[in-house]
Write a protein that holds these residues in place. Sequence first.
Motif, PDB file in Angstrom:
ATOM      1  N   VAL A 248      30.427  12.089  35.046  1.00  0.00           N
ATOM      2  CA  VAL A 248      30.635  10.653  35.271  1.00  0.00           C
ATOM      3  C   VAL A 248      31.381  10.440  36.590  1.00  0.00           C
ATOM      4  N   GLY A 249      32.420  11.218  36.802  1.00  0.00           N
ATOM      5  CA  GLY A 249      33.164  11.115  38.054  1.00  0.00           C
ATOM      6  C   GLY A 249      32.304  11.424  39.255  1.00  0.00           C
ATOM      7  N   LEU A 250      31.468  12.449  39.145  1.00  0.00           N
ATOM      8  CA  LEU A 250      30.551  12.793  40.226  1.00  0.00           C
ATOM      9  C   LEU A 250      29.586  11.651  40.489  1.00  0.00           C
ATOM     10  N   SER A 251      29.011  11.096  39.444  1.00  0.00           N
ATOM     11  CA  SER A 251      28.037  10.012  39.588  1.00  0.00           C
ATOM     12  C   SER A 251      28.659   8.799  40.275  1.00  0.00           C
ATOM     13  N   ARG A 252      29.887   8.491  39.929  1.00  0.00           N
ATOM     14  CA  ARG A 252      30.550   7.330  40.519  1.00  0.00           C
ATOM     15  C   ARG A 252      30.843   7.522  42.001  1.00  0.00           C
ATOM     16  N   SER A 253      30.811   8.750  42.477  1.00  0.00           N
ATOM     17  CA  SER A 253      31.092   8.999  43.893  1.00  0.00           C
ATOM     18  C   SER A 253      29.887   8.697  44.779  1.00  0.00           C
ATOM     19  N   ALA A 255      26.471   6.085  45.682  1.00  0.00           N
ATOM     20  CA  ALA A 255      26.095   4.679  45.631  1.00  0.00           C
ATOM     21  C   ALA A 255      25.082   4.425  44.512  1.00  0.00           C
ATOM     22  N   THR A 256      25.082   3.191  44.015  1.00  0.00           N
ATOM     23  CA  THR A 256      24.096   2.781  43.018  1.00  0.00           C
ATOM     24  C   THR A 256      22.687   2.937  43.579  1.00  0.00           C
ATOM     25  N   ALA A 257      21.784   3.466  42.744  1.00  0.00           N
ATOM     26  CA  ALA A 257      20.370   3.645  43.094  1.00  0.00           C
ATOM     27  C   ALA A 257      20.158   4.653  44.222  1.00  0.00           C
ATOM     28  N   ASP A 258      21.132   5.515  44.466  1.00  0.00           N
ATOM     29  CA  ASP A 258      20.958   6.595  45.437  1.00  0.00           C
ATOM     30  C   ASP A 258      19.988   7.613  44.832  1.00  0.00           C
ATOM     31  N   PRO A 259      18.890   7.935  45.529  1.00  0.00           N
ATOM     32  CA  PRO A 259      17.932   8.876  44.942  1.00  0.00           C
ATOM     33  C   PRO A 259      18.436  10.314  44.860  1.00  0.00           C
ATOM     34  N   TRP A 260      19.440  10.677  45.676  1.00  0.00           N
ATOM     35  CA  TRP A 260      19.898  12.069  45.708  1.00  0.00           C
ATOM     36  C   TRP A 260      20.428  12.537  44.345  1.00  0.00           C
ATOM     37  N   PRO A 261      21.334  11.793  43.685  1.00  0.00           N
ATOM     38  CA  PRO A 261      21.840  12.257  42.386  1.00  0.00           C
ATOM     39  C   PRO A 261      21.033  11.731  41.200  1.00  0.00           C
ATOM     40  N   ALA A 262      19.821  11.248  41.428  1.00  0.00           N
ATOM     41  CA  ALA A 262      19.067  10.582  40.356  1.00  0.00           C
ATOM     42  C   ALA A 262      18.840  11.494  39.155  1.00  0.00           C
ATOM     43  N   GLU A 263      18.439  12.738  39.404  1.00  0.00           N
ATOM     44  CA  GLU A 263      18.184  13.639  38.269  1.00  0.00           C
ATOM     45  C   GLU A 263      19.466  13.911  37.487  1.00  0.00           C
ATOM     46  N   VAL A 264      20.564  14.099  38.200  1.00  0.00           N
ATOM     47  CA  VAL A 264      21.843  14.325  37.526  1.00  0.00           C
ATOM     48  C   VAL A 264      22.230  13.105  36.693  1.00  0.00           C
ATOM     49  N   ARG A 265      22.004  11.914  37.215  1.00  0.00           N
ATOM     50  CA  ARG A 265      22.340  10.706  36.462  1.00  0.00           C
ATOM     51  C   ARG A 265      21.448  10.542  35.235  1.00  0.00           C
ATOM     52  N   ASN A 266      20.170  10.873  35.352  1.00  0.00           N
ATOM     53  CA  ASN A 266      19.290  10.829  34.185  1.00  0.00           C
ATOM     54  C   ASN A 266      19.743  11.846  33.139  1.00  0.00           C
ATOM     55  N   TRP A 278      28.038   4.870  24.285  1.00  0.00           N
ATOM     56  CA  TRP A 278      27.124   3.826  24.729  1.00  0.00           C
ATOM     57  C   TRP A 278      27.563   3.094  25.996  1.00  0.00           C
ATOM     58  N   PRO A 279      28.819   2.661  26.135  1.00  0.00           N
ATOM     59  CA  PRO A 279      29.207   1.976  27.387  1.00  0.00           C
ATOM     60  C   PRO A 279      29.046   2.875  28.614  1.00  0.00           C
ATOM     61  N   ASP A 280      29.412   4.161  28.480  1.00  0.00           N
ATOM     62  CA  ASP A 280      29.238   5.078  29.605  1.00  0.00           C
ATOM     63  C   ASP A 280      27.765   5.276  29.922  1.00  0.00           C
ATOM     64  N   ALA A 281      26.939   5.330  28.890  1.00  0.00           N
ATOM     65  CA  ALA A 281      25.496   5.479  29.113  1.00  0.00           C
ATOM     66  C   ALA A 281      24.936   4.262  29.846  1.00  0.00           C
ATOM     67  N   LEU A 282      25.406   3.071  29.471  1.00  0.00           N
ATOM     68  CA  LEU A 282      24.935   1.856  30.138  1.00  0.00           C
ATOM     69  C   LEU A 282      25.333   1.863  31.610  1.00  0.00           C
ATOM     70  N   GLU A 283      26.525   2.335  31.904  1.00  0.00           N
ATOM     71  CA  GLU A 283      26.953   2.428  33.301  1.00  0.00           C
ATOM     72  C   GLU A 283      26.006   3.333  34.087  1.00  0.00           C
ATOM     73  N   GLN A 284      25.619   4.463  33.515  1.00  0.00           N
ATOM     74  CA  GLN A 284      24.714   5.369  34.215  1.00  0.00           C
ATOM     75  C   GLN A 284      23.337   4.753  34.403  1.00  0.00           C
ATOM     76  N   LEU A 285      22.873   4.001  33.417  1.00  0.00           N
ATOM     77  CA  LEU A 285      21.573   3.346  33.564  1.00  0.00           C
ATOM     78  C   LEU A 285      21.592   2.368  34.729  1.00  0.00           C
ATOM     79  N   ARG A 286      22.722   1.719  34.946  1.00  0.00           N
ATOM     80  CA  ARG A 286      22.842   0.822  36.095  1.00  0.00           C
ATOM     81  C   ARG A 286      22.880   1.610  37.407  1.00  0.00           C
TER      82      ARG A 286
END
Length: 337
Positions: A248-253, A255-266, A278-286
């Motif tokens: 989660v910390g890595l993902s937040r570092s 930008a939103t919709a950055d394609p580079w970490p997309a697989e990690v975020r999925n 669930w709230p953390d999952a919703l944040e990642q979906l955004r």
Amino acid sequence: MSVLRAFVRTARMIRHLGPLGAGLPPDDDLLLDAPDDRLAPALVAAGGGAYEPAAKVLAGTREAAEWENRDRYVQRLAAFAAARTEWFEAWQCAAPHDPDLLLVKSEVAVARAFASPARAELLREVAPLIAAAAEAEPGDPVPWRVALDRARGTGAPHSEFDALWAEAVRRSPHHYGCHVAALQYRSAAWYGSHAECFGFAERAAADALPGSLLQALPVRAALACLTSPQAPRDIPRARLDAAADLAVGLSRSYATADPWPAEVRNLLACVLVALERWPDALEQLRLIGPHVTSFPWDRLVEDPLEHFMELRGTVRLEVAAALPLRGGLGGRGAHYA
């Protein structure tokens, strides 16, 4: 009492479901495994039979030592070559000793072997091709990632695998693809255990550079545990949560919709759903935005994109059901909006 709880839960869903959709792109905007701006034109050209743009892209990654991009592009081009052969055959005829061609060719052969019932036999035949790719560019770690995948498929003993691993990390100590290959080998599904897999992932994450995708290795190990036919007893929930928190910390570092970490975020979203966070999952979906990746969803379902769309609705329902009935989103409004 249960009837009352069900009524309140439904009322919460109705009240909060709409606002919780803020920041999520429409279903029609979602893209599965979309290539980045550098690779997309090369794939379009390859679709028309021209290999030159793909060769130029890979040559650029080799000359600039962009090993992470190189690994990603090789895998995408190999998958495309397996489906559309004309451009790839033209490349082989024009430049049979091109180091970039040799690398893609070895990836094609390994992927084809893994899909065959004669996997081990076919993989043994690939060894000279991988060796040629490695010799063509001695500093490139990507042929060694391919070699690690091959070793896993042939059932190589730990001593042989470790020797290949040493060659890989000597060229690039923090290469994500090589670490993923090593993690798979050490997983319970192959030749290790959940404990060995987790230990390797946590050590690599601890040594990772800031912002490195290696920090997502523990959450990848968590996915292996959570999707195991028999839930492991040696990996406590706290360890799974810690892996998710690190990712989660890595993902937040990024930008939103950055394609580079997309697989990690999925991957992270999948684990958070499995943990019912669930709230953390919703944040990642955004944060994922429109960039849906086949992995990890294709490990669970036949249609990753459809599953992802359905999952977004499920996550929103679960978050809405947990919010207070009165007062809207309250203090969480800024987080969810």
